[in-house]
Design an enzyme around this catalytic site. Structure first.
Site, mmCIF file in Angstrom:
data_model
loop_
_atom_site.group_PDB
_atom_site.id
_atom_site.type_symbol
_atom_site.label_atom_id
_atom_site.label_comp_id
_atom_site.label_asym_id
_atom_site.label_seq_id
_atom_site.Cartn_x
_atom_site.Cartn_y
_atom_site.Cartn_z
ATOM 1 N N THR A 98 32.897 -19.970 -15.079
ATOM 2 C CA THR A 98 33.338 -21.339 -15.386
ATOM 3 C C THR A 98 32.285 -22.307 -14.868
ATOM 4 O O THR A 98 31.561 -21.994 -13.925
ATOM 5 C CB THR A 98 34.704 -21.645 -14.729
ATOM 6 O OG1 THR A 98 35.745 -21.020 -15.460
ATOM 7 C CG2 THR A 98 35.008 -23.115 -14.689
ATOM 8 N N ASP A 114 33.862 -26.832 -18.861
ATOM 9 C CA ASP A 114 33.631 -26.139 -20.133
ATOM 10 C C ASP A 114 34.962 -25.579 -20.627
ATOM 11 O O ASP A 114 35.998 -25.770 -19.991
ATOM 12 C CB ASP A 114 32.595 -25.031 -19.945
ATOM 13 C CG ASP A 114 33.158 -23.865 -19.153
ATOM 14 O OD1 ASP A 114 33.558 -24.091 -17.989
ATOM 15 O OD2 ASP A 114 33.212 -22.749 -19.683
ATOM 16 N N ARG A 116 35.379 -22.144 -22.012
ATOM 17 C CA ARG A 116 35.331 -20.695 -22.261
ATOM 18 C C ARG A 116 36.183 -19.956 -21.232
ATOM 19 O O ARG A 116 36.026 -20.165 -20.023
ATOM 20 C CB ARG A 116 33.895 -20.180 -22.219
ATOM 21 C CG ARG A 116 33.789 -18.662 -22.270
ATOM 22 C CD ARG A 116 32.354 -18.177 -22.301
ATOM 23 N NE ARG A 116 31.716 -18.483 -23.579
ATOM 24 C CZ ARG A 116 30.471 -18.126 -23.878
ATOM 25 N NH1 ARG A 116 29.732 -17.468 -22.986
ATOM 26 N NH2 ARG A 116 29.963 -18.426 -25.059
ATOM 27 N N LYS A 130 40.683 -26.521 -18.831
ATOM 28 C CA LYS A 130 40.467 -26.242 -17.408
ATOM 29 C C LYS A 130 40.671 -27.477 -16.539
ATOM 30 O O LYS A 130 40.505 -27.406 -15.323
ATOM 31 C CB LYS A 130 39.056 -25.693 -17.187
ATOM 32 C CG LYS A 130 38.796 -24.392 -17.940
ATOM 33 C CD LYS A 130 37.413 -23.848 -17.656
ATOM 34 C CE LYS A 130 37.158 -22.580 -18.459
ATOM 35 N NZ LYS A 130 35.823 -22.004 -18.183
ATOM 36 N N GLY A 144 38.059 -19.783 -11.639
ATOM 37 C CA GLY A 144 38.584 -18.554 -11.054
ATOM 38 C C GLY A 144 39.523 -17.870 -12.028
ATOM 39 O O GLY A 144 39.326 -17.918 -13.245
ATOM 40 N N SER A 226 30.779 -20.313 -11.694
ATOM 41 C CA SER A 226 29.574 -19.508 -11.818
ATOM 42 C C SER A 226 28.395 -20.308 -12.355
ATOM 43 O O SER A 226 27.243 -19.954 -12.117
ATOM 44 C CB SER A 226 29.846 -18.315 -12.740
ATOM 45 O OG SER A 226 30.311 -18.762 -14.006
ATOM 46 N N ASP A 263 24.583 -20.077 -18.034
ATOM 47 C CA ASP A 263 25.535 -19.155 -17.417
ATOM 48 C C ASP A 263 26.334 -18.465 -18.518
ATOM 49 O O ASP A 263 26.925 -19.130 -19.380
ATOM 50 C CB ASP A 263 26.477 -19.914 -16.473
ATOM 51 C CG ASP A 263 27.587 -19.022 -15.937
ATOM 52 O OD1 ASP A 263 27.279 -17.879 -15.560
ATOM 53 O OD2 ASP A 263 28.744 -19.464 -15.924
ATOM 54 N N SER A 266 30.119 -19.328 -18.873
ATOM 55 C CA SER A 266 30.504 -20.657 -19.337
ATOM 56 C C SER A 266 30.047 -20.833 -20.779
ATOM 57 O O SER A 266 29.024 -20.262 -21.192
ATOM 58 C CB SER A 266 29.866 -21.743 -18.466
ATOM 59 O OG SER A 266 30.172 -21.532 -17.101
#
Length: 332
Positions: A98, A114, A116, A130, A144, A226, A263, A266
């Site tokens: 994330t 984001d 995803r 999110k 998480g 991340s 990343d 994400s």
């Protein structure tokens, strides 16, 4: 009775004095009237005292041990260490992905995330939310485990609502922060929720980060997840005090895009939430930096027989007759 030692007696708070060299409860007696530690030293007549009520409690308890008197208990830690030493592999943490960010601008707070959601190497949802509602003036970004972030934020949001009913006042950001970090600390990091909490209350704009173990930070700009390192590089390069609303939104979107493109955990779109005094604006899918590059105008058709059918079961459904109000009255 013989299992109770001096330590147990002292913890029980009994006013006992030793008699002899033994260290058992049976070798202790209550202070007599001629003892110097007896409170009524001037008593002329010796009286036989009844057994102390706590001593009776100890006799009734038998071999039971007294509970610990406060503080931390590390019994489970010692148990886990013993199990691990004997070959049990302790469960690890699931790797998640994330990018969530937040910053303080001149009029309030901007949060971004984001969209995803991953399940191991699989993209489970390309457009999830999110940024979670906490209060009309407070929102929280979660990274998480999706179930943990949703459950924790929903629980605290409910508590804040009850608090507003009880006090008839707007929720404060520090109240939400205290509830979140207390809950996460109680579970010692096993609730996988890394949060960026932002809001505006009577004391002004606030931005906090909450780590899964319960530790917190209060910062003018913050990133988690991340993709946080890529997003933080954008913030550290371009953040300044006194940003306007549009500058804050653009900087948050750039930071999220940095996480999306650098990343693997994400991806997809950029959600932004702008919180100012008395107003909250949720910009769902504010940017779509990863549009689908190709889609067939005719759609996709798969020739019959490409997928093997292992079994077929047909269940006949029985139609239930509909009874209108007029029919029901006629039957009566």
């Amino acid at each position: 009775m013989t299992a109770w030692t001096v330590e147990h007696v002292v913890r029980a708070g009994l006013p006992l004095r030793p008699q002899g060299a033994a260290h058992r409860v049976s070798s202790f007696l209550l202070p007599q009237s001629n003892s110097p530690d007896y409170p009524n030293r001037r008593a002329k007549k010796k009286t036989k005292l009844a057994p102390h009520p706590r001593l009776r409690l100890i006799r009734m308890a038998g071999l039971m041990e007294l509970p610990a008197e406060g503080g931390f208990s590390f019994d489970l830690c010692r148990r886990n260490a013993m199990l691990e030493k004997n070959g049990l592999k302790m469960p690890g943490f699931r790797k998640t992905g994330t990018t969530i960010v937040g910053l303080v601008f001149q009029d309030g707070v901007v949060l971004g995330a984001d969209t995803r959601a991953t399940e191991g190497p699989i993209v489970a949802d390309k457009n999830c939310e999110k940024i979670h509602f906490m209060a009309p003036n407070i929102y929280c970004c979660g990274a998480g485990t999706a179930a943990d972030t949703e459950a924790v934020t929903d629980m605290v949001s409910s508590q804040l609502q009850l608090h507003r009913y009880a006090t008839s006042r707007e929720s404060r950001v520090v109240t939400a922060l205290t509830l979140l970090k207390t809950h996460l600390f109680n579970y010692q990091g096993h609730v996988s929720a890394a949060l960026v909490l932002g809001g505006v209350d009577v004391t002004g704009p606030h931005l906090h980060t909450v780590y899964p173990h319960g530790s917190t930070d209060t910062l003018p700009f913050a990133t988690m997840g991340s993709g946080s390192l890529a997003a933080m590089s954008v913030f550290e390069s371009n953040y300044k005090e006194g940003l306007t609303r549009q500058e804050g939104i653009q900087l948050v979107a750039d930071a999220i895009c940095a996480g999306i493109f650098n990343d693997l955990g994400s991806g997809s779109n950029v959600d932004v939430c702008v919180i100012t005094k008395g107003k909250t604006e949720y910009l769902r899918n504010h940017q779509e930096p990863n549009p689908r590059t190709y889609a067939s105008s005719k759609g996709f058709s798969f020739t019959k027989g490409h997928t093997e059918v292992l079994s077929t079961k047909i269940t006949q459904l029985k139609l239930k007759p509909e009874v209108t109000e007029g029919d029901a009255m006629e039957e009566e």
